[in-house]
Scaffold this active site. Structure first.
Site, PDB file in Angstrom:
ATOM      1  N   TRP A 176       2.944   7.964  -2.496  1.00 13.05           N
ATOM      2  CA  TRP A 176       4.335   8.113  -2.929  1.00 13.05           C
ATOM      3  C   TRP A 176       4.397   9.054  -4.133  1.00 13.05           C
ATOM      4  CZ3 TRP A 176       7.092   7.265  -7.411  1.00 13.05           C
ATOM      5  CH2 TRP A 176       8.485   7.144  -7.292  1.00 13.05           C
ATOM      6  N   ASP A 216       0.831  -1.210   0.000  1.00 14.87           N
ATOM      7  CA  ASP A 216       0.000   0.000   0.000  1.00 14.87           C
ATOM      8  C   ASP A 216       0.865   1.259   0.000  1.00 14.87           C
ATOM      9  OD1 ASP A 216      -2.387   1.379  -0.028  1.00 14.87           O
ATOM     10  OD2 ASP A 216      -2.754   1.201   2.129  1.00 14.87           O
ATOM     11  N   GLY A 217       0.315   2.332  -0.553  1.00 16.82           N
ATOM     12  CA  GLY A 217       0.976   3.642  -0.492  1.00 16.82           C
ATOM     13  C   GLY A 217       1.547   4.133  -1.805  1.00 16.82           C
ATOM     14  N   GLY A 240      -0.038   5.511  -4.317  1.00 15.50           N
ATOM     15  CA  GLY A 240      -0.641   6.799  -4.668  1.00 15.50           C
ATOM     16  C   GLY A 240      -0.004   7.937  -3.871  1.00 15.50           C
ATOM     17  N   ASN A 278     -10.969  -2.826  -5.517  1.00 16.66           N
ATOM     18  CA  ASN A 278     -10.190  -1.841  -6.280  1.00 16.66           C
ATOM     19  C   ASN A 278     -10.823  -1.460  -7.625  1.00 16.66           C
ATOM     20  OD1 ASN A 278      -7.011  -3.053  -5.004  1.00 16.66           O
ATOM     21  ND2 ASN A 278      -8.119  -1.210  -4.404  1.00 16.66           N
TER      22      ASN A 278
HETATM   23  C1  IPE Z   1      -5.494  -2.844  -0.227  1.00 22.60           C
HETATM   24  O1  IPE Z   1      -5.137  -1.524  -0.405  1.00 22.60           O
HETATM   25  C2  IPE Z   1      -5.489  -3.583  -1.528  1.00 22.60           C
HETATM   26  C3  IPE Z   1      -4.171  -3.785  -2.130  1.00 22.60           C
HETATM   27  C4  IPE Z   1      -3.029  -3.456  -1.621  1.00 22.60           C
HETATM   28  C5  IPE Z   1      -4.207  -4.442  -3.414  1.00 22.60           C
HETATM   29  P1  IPE Z   1      -6.245  -0.378  -0.596  1.00 22.60           P
HETATM   30  O2  IPE Z   1      -5.491   0.889  -0.725  1.00 22.60           O
HETATM   31  O3  IPE Z   1      -7.166  -0.742  -1.689  1.00 22.60           O
HETATM   32  O4  IPE Z   1      -7.040  -0.466   0.780  1.00 22.60           O
HETATM   33  P2  IPE Z   1      -7.915   0.613   1.532  1.00 22.60           P
HETATM   34  O5  IPE Z   1      -8.923   1.126   0.563  1.00 22.60           O
HETATM   35  O6  IPE Z   1      -6.995   1.696   1.983  1.00 22.60           O
HETATM   36  O7  IPE Z   1      -8.517  -0.126   2.685  1.00 22.60           O
HETATM   37  C1  IPE Z   2      -1.497   0.224  -3.389  1.00 20.34           C
HETATM   38  O1  IPE Z   2      -1.321   1.593  -3.410  1.00 20.34           O
HETATM   39  C2  IPE Z   2      -1.776  -0.341  -4.750  1.00 20.34           C
HETATM   40  C3  IPE Z   2      -3.125  -0.864  -4.919  1.00 20.34           C
HETATM   41  C4  IPE Z   2      -4.074  -0.882  -4.023  1.00 20.34           C
HETATM   42  C5  IPE Z   2      -3.457  -1.420  -6.215  1.00 20.34           C
HETATM   43  P1  IPE Z   2      -2.537   2.596  -3.411  1.00 20.34           P
HETATM   44  O2  IPE Z   2      -2.909   2.892  -4.815  1.00 20.34           O
HETATM   45  O3  IPE Z   2      -3.643   2.109  -2.562  1.00 20.34           O
HETATM   46  O4  IPE Z   2      -1.857   3.877  -2.750  1.00 20.34           O
HETATM   47  P2  IPE Z   2      -2.506   4.893  -1.728  1.00 20.34           P
HETATM   48  O5  IPE Z   2      -3.078   4.097  -0.599  1.00 20.34           O
HETATM   49  O6  IPE Z   2      -3.554   5.649  -2.467  1.00 20.34           O
HETATM   50  O7  IPE Z   2      -1.360   5.753  -1.297  1.00 20.34           O
HETATM   51 MG    MG Z   3      -4.130   2.321  -0.613  1.00 18.41          MG
END
Ligand code: IPE
Ligand code: IPE
Ligand code: MG
Length: 256
Positions: A34, A29-30, A32, A77
């Site tokens: 980053w 996670d993270g 976006g 997602n």
């Molecule tokens: C969890 O992350 C799913 C994956 C890492 C693929 P999300 O970013 O989708 O989760 P929430 O929405 O913060 O709970």
């Molecule tokens: C994890 O990063 C990737 C997926 C869930 C596919 P995010 O896209 O959730 O990144 P944030 O949480 O918005 O930073």
């Molecule tokens: Mg996320």
């Protein structure tokens, strides 16, 4: 001795080689955030996150991990903007196109859990090709959770078990923890089905519909590190935290 490693000021971490978690699951996670920090579009974070997957796969395999399960795309997602979903669906194609030879070199076998049928055709093909190309590898299993959700996993297992009862293949009293485990999407991992260590990056401390049954006794480690900044040393830090834990499984330790 000088420590020039700014990202990891503690320098090289030493681990107990006899207590490396056999199955590590990661909620990556993270991406976006980053990208946002760098004033870049979210997809730039996903692109960099893919590079992290390569680094961490090699690091885990080198440490002797048996199964590395990576949460790449959840059943929730799909709610994201179309452009972002499209980009995410293209990532497995890019990833496997250039990384399969290295996977084979490292004896890593690819597997996928989730509803693959719902993915775009090129994504399905990339996934199935990678599974076929690495099918003879006998080292670490690199297991992608792609279009995976734990409630979906449990729902499908319950339906399958109910059908087996209906068809008299099993009786109600045959339904035990082991039978349930075998019907879940991690069932093919046999003795490694349940993660020993679950890592979530980015500072969020929630499970987001990942492996609910399977983490009953997993050690949970959360790090503020954003997934694109995660690397082999961060993985070692997480394993070091894991090695400090006292895993009791409801019992007591020998010395107590
Ligand atoms: C969890 O992350 C799913 C994956 C890492 C693929 P999300 O970013 O989708 O989760 P929430 O929405 O913060 O709970
Ligand atoms: C994890 O990063 C990737 C997926 C869930 C596919 P995010 O896209 O959730 O990144 P944030 O949480 O918005 O930073
Ligand atoms: Mg996320």
């Amino acid at each position: 001795m000088f420590n020039n490693n700014k990202k990891h000021p503690e320098a090289t971490i030493s681990l107990d080689p006899n207590r490396i978690p056999e199955h590590i699951a990661i909620i990556m996670d993270g991406n976006g955030r980053w990208a946002k920090k760098r004033h870049l579009p979210r997809i730039a974070g996903h692109r960099q996150g893919m590079e992290t997957v390569k680094t961490v796969t090699k690091a885990a395999s080198k440490l002797g991990v048996k199964v590395l399960t990576l949460y790449a795309f959840s059943t929730e997602n799909w709610k994201r903007p179309k452009d972002e979903v499209n980009f995410l669906m293209g990532l497995p194609v890019k990833f496997f196109n250039n990384f399969v030879p290295e996977l084979i070199e490292n004896n890593v076998k690819v597997s996928v859990m989730g509803i693959v049928d719902e993915l775009p055709q090129p994504t399905q093909k990339a996934v199935y090709d990678a599974i076929a190309q690495t099918s003879d590898c006998t080292g670490m299993i690199l297991n992608f959770a792609l279009n995976y959700g734990s409630r979906l996993d449990i729902r499908m297992a319950v339906r399958q078990i109910a059908n087996e009862v209906k068809e008299n293949a099993i009786s109600v009293s045959d339904i035990n923890d082991d039978l349930i485990s075998r019907h879940l999407m991690t069932g093919f991992l046999n003795q490694y089905a349940d993660p020993d260590l679950l890592i979530r990056t980015s500072g969020e401390e929630r499970i987001s519909n990942f492996l609910l049954w399977q983490i009953a006794y997993s050690e949970l480690v959360f790090t503020k590190t954003l997934w694109p900044d995660f690397d082999g040393e961060t993985l070692k830090e997480m394993i070091r935290d894991y090695q400090k834990r006292d895993r009791r499984f409801g019992g007591l330790n020998q010395e107590e």
